[in-house]
Scaffold this motif. Structure first.
Motif, PDB file in Angstrom:
ATOM      1  N   THR A  25      59.942  72.949  47.081  1.00 50.57           N
ATOM      2  CA  THR A  25      59.168  72.068  47.957  1.00 50.57           C
ATOM      3  C   THR A  25      59.840  72.057  49.320  1.00 50.57           C
ATOM      4  O   THR A  25      61.049  71.893  49.406  1.00 50.57           O
ATOM      5  N   SER A  26      59.046  72.234  50.360  1.00 52.54           N
ATOM      6  CA  SER A  26      59.636  72.278  51.691  1.00 52.54           C
ATOM      7  C   SER A  26      58.688  71.674  52.717  1.00 52.54           C
ATOM      8  O   SER A  26      57.475  71.796  52.603  1.00 52.54           O
ATOM      9  N   GLN A  27      59.284  71.042  53.699  1.00 57.94           N
ATOM     10  CA  GLN A  27      58.515  70.496  54.815  1.00 57.94           C
ATOM     11  C   GLN A  27      59.186  70.928  56.105  1.00 57.94           C
ATOM     12  O   GLN A  27      60.378  70.693  56.299  1.00 57.94           O
ATOM     13  N   ILE A  28      58.419  71.552  56.944  1.00 60.86           N
ATOM     14  CA  ILE A  28      58.918  71.967  58.253  1.00 60.86           C
ATOM     15  C   ILE A  28      57.978  71.394  59.306  1.00 60.86           C
ATOM     16  O   ILE A  28      56.767  71.516  59.207  1.00 60.86           O
ATOM     17  N   CYS A  29      58.560  70.768  60.314  1.00 64.21           N
ATOM     18  CA  CYS A  29      57.779  70.138  61.376  1.00 64.21           C
ATOM     19  C   CYS A  29      58.218  70.655  62.736  1.00 64.21           C
ATOM     20  O   CYS A  29      59.411  70.856  62.977  1.00 64.21           O
ATOM     21  N   ASP A  30      57.256  70.842  63.606  1.00 59.94           N
ATOM     22  CA  ASP A  30      57.519  71.138  65.018  1.00 59.94           C
ATOM     23  C   ASP A  30      58.472  72.309  65.212  1.00 59.94           C
ATOM     24  O   ASP A  30      59.445  72.221  65.959  1.00 59.94           O
ATOM     25  N   GLN A  31      58.180  73.417  64.530  1.00 57.67           N
ATOM     26  CA  GLN A  31      59.034  74.598  64.623  1.00 57.67           C
ATOM     27  C   GLN A  31      58.210  75.829  64.975  1.00 57.67           C
ATOM     28  O   GLN A  31      57.006  75.888  64.731  1.00 57.67           O
ATOM     29  N   GLU A  32      58.888  76.821  65.507  1.00 55.83           N
ATOM     30  CA  GLU A  32      58.295  78.135  65.707  1.00 55.83           C
ATOM     31  C   GLU A  32      59.175  79.121  64.969  1.00 55.83           C
ATOM     32  O   GLU A  32      60.384  79.179  65.208  1.00 55.83           O
ATOM     33  N   ILE A  33      58.556  79.870  64.038  1.00 51.56           N
ATOM     34  CA  ILE A  33      59.303  80.838  63.234  1.00 51.56           C
ATOM     35  C   ILE A  33      58.529  82.150  63.177  1.00 51.56           C
ATOM     36  O   ILE A  33      57.330  82.196  63.476  1.00 51.56           O
ATOM     37  N   THR A  34      59.214  83.189  62.749  1.00 50.27           N
ATOM     38  CA  THR A  34      58.551  84.475  62.581  1.00 50.27           C
ATOM     39  C   THR A  34      57.940  84.554  61.191  1.00 50.27           C
ATOM     40  O   THR A  34      58.324  83.809  60.279  1.00 50.27           O
ATOM     41  N   LYS A  44      58.979  81.392  47.278  1.00 53.06           N
ATOM     42  CA  LYS A  44      59.002  80.800  45.935  1.00 53.06           C
ATOM     43  C   LYS A  44      58.546  79.338  45.920  1.00 53.06           C
ATOM     44  O   LYS A  44      58.619  78.672  44.891  1.00 53.06           O
ATOM     45  N   VAL A  45      58.069  78.876  47.026  1.00 52.16           N
ATOM     46  CA  VAL A  45      57.708  77.472  47.136  1.00 52.16           C
ATOM     47  C   VAL A  45      56.433  77.158  46.332  1.00 52.16           C
ATOM     48  O   VAL A  45      55.551  77.992  46.200  1.00 52.16           O
ATOM     49  N   GLU A  46      56.406  75.955  45.766  1.00 53.95           N
ATOM     50  CA  GLU A  46      55.241  75.479  45.023  1.00 53.95           C
ATOM     51  C   GLU A  46      54.477  74.418  45.822  1.00 53.95           C
ATOM     52  O   GLU A  46      53.273  74.272  45.664  1.00 53.95           O
ATOM     53  N   VAL A  47      55.188  73.678  46.642  1.00 54.18           N
ATOM     54  CA  VAL A  47      54.583  72.651  47.488  1.00 54.18           C
ATOM     55  C   VAL A  47      55.135  72.835  48.895  1.00 54.18           C
ATOM     56  O   VAL A  47      56.353  72.890  49.071  1.00 54.18           O
ATOM     57  N   PHE A  48      54.245  72.958  49.865  1.00 49.75           N
ATOM     58  CA  PHE A  48      54.769  73.073  51.223  1.00 49.75           C
ATOM     59  C   PHE A  48      53.969  72.250  52.215  1.00 49.75           C
ATOM     60  O   PHE A  48      52.774  72.064  52.082  1.00 49.75           O
ATOM     61  N   TYR A  49      54.722  71.719  53.155  1.00 51.53           N
ATOM     62  CA  TYR A  49      54.193  70.938  54.255  1.00 51.53           C
ATOM     63  C   TYR A  49      54.583  71.678  55.524  1.00 51.53           C
ATOM     64  O   TYR A  49      55.769  71.852  55.794  1.00 51.53           O
ATOM     65  N   LEU A  50      53.605  72.125  56.258  1.00 50.95           N
ATOM     66  CA  LEU A  50      53.863  72.813  57.520  1.00 50.95           C
ATOM     67  C   LEU A  50      53.103  72.036  58.585  1.00 50.95           C
ATOM     68  O   LEU A  50      51.880  72.074  58.646  1.00 50.95           O
ATOM     69  N   ASN A  51      53.842  71.272  59.391  1.00 50.63           N
ATOM     70  CA  ASN A  51      53.229  70.363  60.355  1.00 50.63           C
ATOM     71  C   ASN A  51      53.533  70.777  61.782  1.00 50.63           C
ATOM     72  O   ASN A  51      54.692  70.807  62.185  1.00 50.63           O
ATOM     73  N   ASN A  52      52.472  71.090  62.500  1.00 51.51           N
ATOM     74  CA  ASN A  52      52.613  71.401  63.921  1.00 51.51           C
ATOM     75  C   ASN A  52      53.600  72.535  64.160  1.00 51.51           C
ATOM     76  O   ASN A  52      54.440  72.471  65.037  1.00 51.51           O
ATOM     77  N   CYS A  53      53.500  73.570  63.327  1.00 47.71           N
ATOM     78  CA  CYS A  53      54.392  74.725  63.438  1.00 47.71           C
ATOM     79  C   CYS A  53      53.602  75.962  63.845  1.00 47.71           C
ATOM     80  O   CYS A  53      52.402  76.052  63.606  1.00 47.71           O
ATOM     81  N   LYS A  74      53.109  81.315  44.234  1.00 45.98           N
ATOM     82  CA  LYS A  74      53.403  80.198  43.323  1.00 45.98           C
ATOM     83  C   LYS A  74      52.916  78.853  43.854  1.00 45.98           C
ATOM     84  O   LYS A  74      53.146  77.820  43.239  1.00 45.98           O
ATOM     85  N   ILE A  75      52.220  78.876  44.954  1.00 48.95           N
ATOM     86  CA  ILE A  75      51.838  77.632  45.621  1.00 48.95           C
ATOM     87  C   ILE A  75      50.892  76.796  44.762  1.00 48.95           C
ATOM     88  O   ILE A  75      49.969  77.319  44.147  1.00 48.95           O
ATOM     89  N   GLU A  76      51.164  75.488  44.702  1.00 50.31           N
ATOM     90  CA  GLU A  76      50.329  74.544  43.979  1.00 50.31           C
ATOM     91  C   GLU A  76      49.697  73.515  44.923  1.00 50.31           C
ATOM     92  O   GLU A  76      48.593  73.057  44.674  1.00 50.31           O
ATOM     93  N   LYS A  77      50.431  73.158  45.984  1.00 48.85           N
ATOM     94  CA  LYS A  77      49.937  72.173  46.947  1.00 48.85           C
ATOM     95  C   LYS A  77      50.263  72.632  48.360  1.00 48.85           C
ATOM     96  O   LYS A  77      51.376  73.075  48.623  1.00 48.85           O
ATOM     97  N   ILE A  78      49.284  72.476  49.230  1.00 50.58           N
ATOM     98  CA  ILE A  78      49.442  72.837  50.640  1.00 50.58           C
ATOM     99  C   ILE A  78      49.073  71.634  51.489  1.00 50.58           C
ATOM    100  O   ILE A  78      48.000  71.052  51.321  1.00 50.58           O
TER     101      ILE A  78
END
Length: 194
Positions: A25-34, A44-53, A74-78
Motif C-alpha cells: 500500500t502506498s500513497q504519494i502526493c504532489d510528486q513528479e516521477i518517471t 507489487k502494490v495492491e492499494v495505491f493513492y496517487l494524488n496530484n502527481c 496485483k492492484i485491488e484499490k486505486i
C-alpha cells in the motif's frame, strides 16, 4: 502504508537508494516521477493513492492513467487524483482501461478531478454490466454544461431504476443537487448492505 509528500522531487531523489521495493500500500502526493520509478515503486502494490502527481516517460510526456494501471497486476484499490495542468486522463483512458485483463478484478476505483475528456458514454456501457468494482468519480469543476447534463441524466436514470443489476457508481460534480446526490448515496449504502 507509505506516505510521501513535498518536495516535488522527493521520490525521484530517494529511489536510487533502494535495492528493491515490495510495498503493498502506498500513497504519494504532489510528486513528479518517471515511469521507470513508478514501475519500481508500485509493481507489487495492491492499494495505491496517487494524488496530484505527474508520471513522465523518457520523452518527458505524461504517462496516461491506463498505462499506469496496466503496470499494476496485483492492484485491488486505486485512488487517483488527476492534475488539471498535467492530466493523465485522456479521451482513450476508459477504452484502454477496459482492455486490461486485471481491471475488472479491481474492487475499488476512486478518481478525483476527472476532466471532460473522460469518455462518459463508454464508461456508462461498462458500469451497467459491472458487478464487482465500486466506482467513486469526482469530476473537475471545469465541466461544460452539456457534459453536466449527460452526468445528471445518468444520475436520474440510476435514481429512477427499480432494480440495479450492477454496482451503482457514485458521481460527484459541481451543480448536482444535494437531493439527487443523497438519493444515489442511499442507494449505494442499501446495495452494499445486501
Amino acid at each position: 502504508m507509505s506516505y510521501i509528500a513535498q518536495p516535488f522531487n522527493l521520490v525521484s531523489s530517494t529511489i536510487p537508494y533502494f535495492y528493491r521495493c515490495d510495498i503493498k500500500t502506498s500513497q504519494i502526493c504532489d510528486q513528479e516521477i518517471t515511469y521507470d520509478q513508478f514501475e519500481f515503486i508500485f509493481s507489487k502494490v495492491e492499494v495505491f493513492y496517487l494524488n496530484n502527481c505527474v508520471v513522465r516517460n523518457k520523452n518527458d510526456e505524461i504517462v496516461p492513467l491506463e498505462k499506469l494501471v496496466k503496470t499494476l497486476p496485483k492492484i485491488e484499490k486505486i485512488h487517483f487524483q488527476d492534475t488539471t495542468s498535467c492530466s493523465s486522463i485522456t479521451s482513450n483512458t476508459v477504452k484502454e482501461l477496459l482492455k486490461i485483463p486485471h481491471f475488472s478484478k479491481i474492487t475499488e476505483v476512486v478518481l478525483w478531478e476527472i476532466p471532460e475528456k473522460f469518455d462518459l458514454e463508454t464508461f456508462y456501457i461498462y458500469f451497467k454490466k459491472n458487478k464487482h468494482t465500486n466506482f467513486r468519480l469526482h469530476f473537475a469543476d471545469s465541466l461544460s454544461e452539456a457534459y453536466k447534463i449527460l452526468l445528471e441524466a445518468i444520475v436520474d436514470e440510476i435514481i429512477a431504476a427499480e432494480n440495479h443489476g450492477y454496482k451503482i457508481p457514485y458521481f460527484y460534480f459541481a451543480g448536482l443537487q444535494n437531493e439527487k446526490w443523497e438519493k444515489v448515496d442511499l442507494l449505494i449504502c442499501q446495495q452494499n448492505k445486501q
